[in-house]
Structure formats: structure tokens, C-alpha cells
Design a protein around this motif. Structure first.
Motif, PDB file in Angstrom:
ATOM      1  N   LEU A   1      -3.566   8.453   7.824  1.00 13.86           N
ATOM      2  CA  LEU A   1      -4.432   7.323   7.472  1.00 13.86           C
ATOM      3  C   LEU A   1      -5.459   7.732   6.420  1.00 13.86           C
ATOM      4  CD1 LEU A   1      -5.106   4.378   8.104  1.00 13.86           C
ATOM      5  CD2 LEU A   1      -6.675   5.208   9.868  1.00 13.86           C
ATOM      6  N   THR A   2      -6.002   8.926   6.551  1.00  6.50           N
ATOM      7  CA  THR A   2      -6.963   9.427   5.567  1.00  6.50           C
ATOM      8  C   THR A   2      -6.317   9.587   4.194  1.00  6.50           C
ATOM      9  OG1 THR A   2      -8.160  10.615   7.320  1.00  6.50           O
ATOM     10  CG2 THR A   2      -8.573  11.288   5.041  1.00  6.50           C
ATOM     11  N   ALA A   3      -5.098  10.144   4.186  1.00  9.12           N
ATOM     12  CA  ALA A   3      -4.372  10.292   2.919  1.00  9.12           C
ATOM     13  C   ALA A   3      -4.128   8.936   2.274  1.00  9.12           C
ATOM     14  CB  ALA A   3      -3.044  11.015   3.162  1.00  9.12           C
ATOM     15  N   GLY A   4      -3.777   7.936   3.098  1.00 12.05           N
ATOM     16  CA  GLY A   4      -3.555   6.590   2.568  1.00 12.05           C
ATOM     17  C   GLY A   4      -4.798   6.015   1.931  1.00 12.05           C
ATOM     18  N   LEU A   5      -5.953   6.194   2.577  1.00 15.44           N
ATOM     19  CA  LEU A   5      -7.210   5.683   2.047  1.00 15.44           C
ATOM     20  C   LEU A   5      -7.565   6.347   0.715  1.00 15.44           C
ATOM     21  CD1 LEU A   5      -9.293   5.571   5.357  1.00 15.44           C
ATOM     22  CD2 LEU A   5      -8.570   3.594   3.994  1.00 15.44           C
ATOM     23  N   ILE A   6      -7.386   7.660   0.634  1.00 16.05           N
ATOM     24  CA  ILE A   6      -7.710   8.382  -0.599  1.00 16.05           C
ATOM     25  C   ILE A   6      -6.760   7.987  -1.729  1.00 16.05           C
ATOM     26  CG2 ILE A   6      -7.800  10.663  -1.672  1.00 16.05           C
ATOM     27  CD1 ILE A   6      -8.662  11.758   1.084  1.00 16.05           C
ATOM     28  N   LEU A   7      -5.463   7.976  -1.430  1.00 20.26           N
ATOM     29  CA  LEU A   7      -4.482   7.658  -2.472  1.00 20.26           C
ATOM     30  C   LEU A   7      -4.568   6.198  -2.901  1.00 20.26           C
ATOM     31  CD1 LEU A   7      -1.415   9.691  -1.157  1.00 20.26           C
ATOM     32  CD2 LEU A   7      -2.888  10.220  -3.107  1.00 20.26           C
ATOM     33  N   ASP A   8      -5.001   5.326  -1.993  1.00 22.73           N
ATOM     34  CA  ASP A   8      -5.171   3.924  -2.371  1.00 22.73           C
ATOM     35  C   ASP A   8      -6.290   3.782  -3.400  1.00 22.73           C
ATOM     36  OD1 ASP A   8      -4.476   1.060  -1.846  1.00 22.73           O
ATOM     37  OD2 ASP A   8      -6.583   0.985  -1.244  1.00 22.73           O
ATOM     38  N   THR A   9      -7.342   4.560  -3.242  1.00 23.75           N
ATOM     39  CA  THR A   9      -8.428   4.552  -4.230  1.00 23.75           C
ATOM     40  C   THR A   9      -7.940   5.065  -5.578  1.00 23.75           C
ATOM     41  OG1 THR A   9     -10.057   4.926  -2.479  1.00 23.75           O
ATOM     42  CG2 THR A   9     -10.737   5.419  -4.733  1.00 23.75           C
ATOM     43  N   VAL A  10      -7.130   6.132  -5.544  1.00 23.09           N
ATOM     44  CA  VAL A  10      -6.564   6.680  -6.785  1.00 23.09           C
ATOM     45  C   VAL A  10      -5.650   5.665  -7.459  1.00 23.09           C
ATOM     46  CG1 VAL A  10      -5.080   8.479  -7.751  1.00 23.09           C
ATOM     47  CG2 VAL A  10      -6.750   9.060  -5.974  1.00 23.09           C
ATOM     48  N   ALA A  11      -4.811   4.990  -6.659  1.00 24.62           N
ATOM     49  CA  ALA A  11      -3.882   4.005  -7.214  1.00 24.62           C
ATOM     50  C   ALA A  11      -4.635   2.841  -7.857  1.00 24.62           C
ATOM     51  CB  ALA A  11      -2.960   3.489  -6.111  1.00 24.62           C
ATOM     52  N   LYS A  12      -5.731   2.404  -7.234  1.00 30.00           N
ATOM     53  CA  LYS A  12      -6.522   1.316  -7.820  1.00 30.00           C
ATOM     54  C   LYS A  12      -7.158   1.746  -9.131  1.00 30.00           C
ATOM     55  CE  LYS A  12      -7.547  -1.161  -3.538  1.00 30.00           C
ATOM     56  NZ  LYS A  12      -8.599  -1.519  -2.542  1.00 30.00           N
ATOM     57  N   SER A  13      -7.586   3.008  -9.215  1.00 25.44           N
ATOM     58  CA  SER A  13      -8.136   3.516 -10.465  1.00 25.44           C
ATOM     59  C   SER A  13      -7.083   3.533 -11.561  1.00 25.44           C
ATOM     60  CB  SER A  13      -8.697   4.923 -10.249  1.00 25.44           C
ATOM     61  OG  SER A  13      -9.162   5.476 -11.462  1.00 25.44           O
ATOM     62  N   HIS A  14      -5.870   3.961 -11.224  1.00 23.25           N
ATOM     63  CA  HIS A  14      -4.770   3.960 -12.194  1.00 23.25           C
ATOM     64  C   HIS A  14      -4.447   2.541 -12.634  1.00 23.25           C
ATOM     65  CE1 HIS A  14      -3.120   8.131 -10.766  1.00 23.25           C
ATOM     66  NE2 HIS A  14      -4.226   8.228 -11.465  1.00 23.25           N
ATOM     67  N   ARG A  15      -4.513   1.600 -11.698  1.00 26.53           N
ATOM     68  CA  ARG A  15      -4.215   0.207 -12.040  1.00 26.53           C
ATOM     69  C   ARG A  15      -5.246  -0.337 -13.040  1.00 26.53           C
ATOM     70  NH1 ARG A  15      -1.101  -3.593  -9.484  1.00 26.53           N
ATOM     71  NH2 ARG A  15      -0.839  -2.217  -7.695  1.00 26.53           N
ATOM     72  N   ARG A  16      -6.510   0.022 -12.838  1.00 27.47           N
ATOM     73  CA  ARG A  16      -7.546  -0.430 -13.775  1.00 27.47           C
ATOM     74  C   ARG A  16      -7.283   0.121 -15.173  1.00 27.47           C
ATOM     75  NH1 ARG A  16     -10.893   1.334  -9.421  1.00 27.47           N
ATOM     76  NH2 ARG A  16     -11.560  -0.421  -8.118  1.00 27.47           N
ATOM     77  N   GLN A  17      -6.932   1.401 -15.253  1.00 24.33           N
ATOM     78  CA  GLN A  17      -6.641   1.993 -16.550  1.00 24.33           C
ATOM     79  C   GLN A  17      -5.420   1.353 -17.190  1.00 24.33           C
ATOM     80  OE1 GLN A  17      -8.580   4.209 -18.189  1.00 24.33           O
ATOM     81  NE2 GLN A  17     -10.012   3.941 -16.489  1.00 24.33           N
ATOM     82  N   TRP A  18      -4.425   1.050 -16.374  1.00 22.04           N
ATOM     83  CA  TRP A  18      -3.221   0.399 -16.898  1.00 22.04           C
ATOM     84  C   TRP A  18      -3.544  -0.994 -17.424  1.00 22.04           C
ATOM     85  CZ3 TRP A  18      -0.953  -4.075 -14.906  1.00 22.04           C
ATOM     86  CH2 TRP A  18       0.262  -4.434 -15.498  1.00 22.04           C
ATOM     87  N   GLU A  19      -4.381  -1.746 -16.717  1.00 21.78           N
ATOM     88  CA  GLU A  19      -4.766  -3.073 -17.176  1.00 21.78           C
ATOM     89  C   GLU A  19      -5.430  -2.996 -18.550  1.00 21.78           C
ATOM     90  OE1 GLU A  19      -4.235  -6.021 -16.130  1.00 21.78           O
ATOM     91  OE2 GLU A  19      -3.656  -5.870 -14.018  1.00 21.78           O
ATOM     92  N   LEU A  20      -6.275  -2.026 -18.762  1.00 23.88           N
ATOM     93  CA  LEU A  20      -6.916  -1.857 -20.064  1.00 23.88           C
ATOM     94  C   LEU A  20      -5.891  -1.519 -21.135  1.00 23.88           C
ATOM     95  CD1 LEU A  20     -10.119   0.137 -19.008  1.00 23.88           C
ATOM     96  CD2 LEU A  20      -9.966  -2.283 -19.614  1.00 23.88           C
ATOM     97  N   GLU A  21      -4.891  -0.729 -20.781  1.00 24.38           N
ATOM     98  CA  GLU A  21      -3.835  -0.400 -21.744  1.00 24.38           C
ATOM     99  C   GLU A  21      -3.021  -1.634 -22.100  1.00 24.38           C
ATOM    100  OE1 GLU A  21      -1.325   1.896 -24.225  1.00 24.38           O
ATOM    101  OE2 GLU A  21      -3.370   2.104 -23.486  1.00 24.38           O
ATOM    102  N   VAL A  22      -2.784  -2.510 -21.135  1.00 23.30           N
ATOM    103  CA  VAL A  22      -2.075  -3.764 -21.417  1.00 23.30           C
ATOM    104  C   VAL A  22      -2.874  -4.600 -22.412  1.00 23.30           C
ATOM    105  CG1 VAL A  22      -1.284  -5.940 -20.443  1.00 23.30           C
ATOM    106  CG2 VAL A  22      -0.834  -3.811 -19.226  1.00 23.30           C
TER     107      VAL A  22
END
Length: 333
Positions: free
Chosen positions: A302-323
């Protein structure tokens, strides 16, 4: 500045669609491996269907003269030495500049006459990916003589619907059209035939607009052989679905894993707790240790999921800017 196709600008929309149906700004991408029987016809058919488009054939280490036949038919031929359709797709997406991309297999199973219908929603700004749907009109079932291929397609469709809540009509089709923003912001990770599944999941996860376009499928002509291994490539597709689900939805992936581990811990620990409440003693020490191990592993998951979910959201924000950057670049072209 280029006129943008919108509902408030119907003239621009009509002009964009008409130009796309002629092939203006369209790149036809044809990944090929030993398709000498059919490649010349495929190139000629798409040059006729989209006369202003450029047809690119990427030869993937063919040994039967596919590249030479494609060039003679009028295609721009390039080579990709890394074997696998995913590797070819990665090179095509990196190398080629166009407004609309139409990808089709070189086996002459997809009708060139449907090319205009596939690119039109992209040109009209109604979709970011269109999918050549072979299943809804029954043509795939009538033509295809490999029943496990249909079973695999349905299995992948159901898994994507279960995991992502989106139902494709045809996940494994090799006939698709894409916007420039889709192509230039998609990191192709697959090496082989998993690429269709990866593109489908990427489109759903990144909330791209997807449109199904029914097409008439025809089986390969005599002498042409499929390179797809029903079971070998099928297992790779299933593994790709699990891997992409972990990477794209880590909270869901590790959350479900944590729930399973926690239930296993309860199954092992409840009898131990019951014994202690009755007698005040714990005689099943191995069960107690196992229960604690399961619960600790569940907490770590569960802890790994919480941490990686934060990382994935950060990547999504960067991807949105690239779009945004890619789309702005296209408007300025």
C-alpha cells in the motif's frame, strides 16, 4: 497561422476533412516483414485512395525483396534493424513528420478505401485516434480462420474494460489513424506485437479521444503467412497489460495486491487470535509469524502504491505540458 477545425468554424472543418481525404498532410505508415506477396498492392492501393499522402514502408529485416517491391510501387522505404513491430513503430513515430498518421499492416487485409473514413475524424478534430474495427460488422469472424485470435482479442477487450472502464470494439487491429500530438507524445515501450495493446491502453489512460470506424476485413491472400504467434505473442500481450496497469495505475495495482495480502494474513491470523482469546496461549507460532508477514507485506504494498501514484501524477503533469507544446507547434506550422 493554420485555420483550426472547430464546430464554430465549419468552413475550416470541411476544408480540413476534404484535404485529409485526399491525403494532404497524411503519412501512411506500413511496418513490414517478409510481405513480398502483398506489399506492392498495398502501396498502390493507398496511393490511389490518398493521392496526396506519402506512403512510408519500414522494412524490418525482410529477406524476400519486400523493400525493393515497395520502392518500385512508389513508397518511401526505410529500414529498421531491431526486430519487432513495436520497434518499427517507435522508429516511425520518431522519424516522420505529418499532421495525420495512418498505420496499416502490409498484408493486404485492410481496405484502402476506408482510409478516408479513418483520417476524417482526426482532421475534423473529433478524435485523436481512430480504430479500424473489424469485429462489429462480422467481417473478421467470417474471414479469419484462426479462432484463438478472436478469443484473444475478446479477452484483451474485457481486461481493458475491467481495468480502465473503456470498451474497445477491436483492440488488436493494425489499422489506425492518429493525430500528430498523439504520435509525438507517446513513448513506445513495446518491442513486438504488444504495440496495438499499448496504444489502446495509452489512449484510454491519457484520455485521448478514440473513435471506432467499422471496416471490412479480408484474410491474407494465398502464399502470405502471418508472423503472429497465437500463444507466444498472446502471453506477451497479457504481460504488457499487467505491466502497463502497474505503471499507469499504481495505486489500483498495489492497492489490490495489498488487499489480497491482507486477506491472506487474516486467514492465517484469525485462528491464532481465536486460540489466544480462548486459552491465553499461542501454540501455532508459525501461523502467527505468517500472518504478521502477510500484513506487513500488505502495508508495504500500500505504501509503494501511494508513493508511485504521486510519481505517476507528476509524470502526467509533465506529459500534459508536452502535449500543449506539440499542439502549439502544429498550429504554428
Amino acid at each position: 497561422m493554420t485555420a483550426i477545425a472547430t464546430t464554430s468554424n465549419p468552413e475550416a472543418t470541411a476544408a480540413s476533412v476534404a484535404a485529409a481525404r485526399r491525403g494532404r498532410g497524411v503519412a501512411v505508415l506500413v511496418p513490414c516483414y517478409n510481405e513480398a506477396v502483398t506489399i506492392a498492392k498495398v502501396v498502390r492501393d493507398f496511393r490511389a485512395a490518398l493521392p496526396e499522402a506519402v506512403v512510408y514502408v519500414y522494412d524490418n529485416n525482410s529477406t524476400d525483396g519486400t523493400a525493393e517491391l515497395a520502392a518500385a510501387a512508389g513508397a518511401v522505404v526505410r529500414r529498421e534493424s531491431r526486430q519487432g513491430k513495436g520497434n518499427v513503430t517507435r522508429s516511425m513515430f520518431r522519424d516522420i513528420e505529418a499532421d495525420i498518421y495512418l498505420m496499416v499492416d502490409g498484408d493486404d487485409t485492410y481496405p484502402a478505401e476506408a482510409a478516408g473514413d479513418l483520417v476524417a475524424p482526426i482532421a475534423a478534430d473529433e478524435a485523436d485516434m481512430t480504430v479500424g474495427d473489424r469485429l462489429s460488422n462480422g467481417s473478421y469472424g467470417d474471414e479469419n480462420d484462426r479462432p484463438f485470435h478472436g478469443f484473444g482479442n475478446n479477452l484483451v477487450r474485457r481486461l481493458i474494460r475491467l481495468l480502465y472502464g473503456f470498451s474497445f470494439e477491436d483492440v488488436m487491429t493494425g489499422y489506425r489513424a492518429f493525430s500528430r500530438a498523439f504520435v509525438k507524445t507517446m513513448p513506445v515501450m513495446s518491442g513486438g506485437f504488444q504495440i496495438e495493446t499499448e496504444m489502446s491502453i495509452w489512449a484510454v489512460d491519457r484520455r485521448w479521444r478514440v473513435a471506432d470506424v467499422p471496416i471490412d476485413y479480408r484474410d491474407r491472400p494465398e502464399g502470405s503467412e502471418s508472423k503472429l504467434s497465437t500463444f507466444g505473442d498472446g502471453l506477451l500481450v497479457l504481460r504488457a497489460i499487467a505491466s502497463l496497469f502497474r505503471d499507469c495505475r499504481p495505486m489500483a495495482f498495489f492497492g489490490w495486491l495489498a488487499l489480497v495480502l491482507a486477506l491472506c494474513g487474516l486467514a492465517a491470523g484469525v485462528p491464532v487470535v481465536g486460540e489466544y482469546l480462548r486459552s491465553g496461549f499461542v501454540t501455532k507460532l508459525p501461523s502467527a509469524v505468517l500472518a504478521v508477514a502477510f500484513e506487513l507485506t500488505a502495508a508495504l504494498s500500500l505504501t509503494a502504491g501511494l508513493i508511485l501514484d504521486t510519481v505517476a501524477k507528476s509524470h502526467r503533469r509533465q506529459w500534459e505540458l508536452e502535449v500543449y507544446r506539440v499542439m502549439d507547434e502544429q498550429v504554428r506550422r
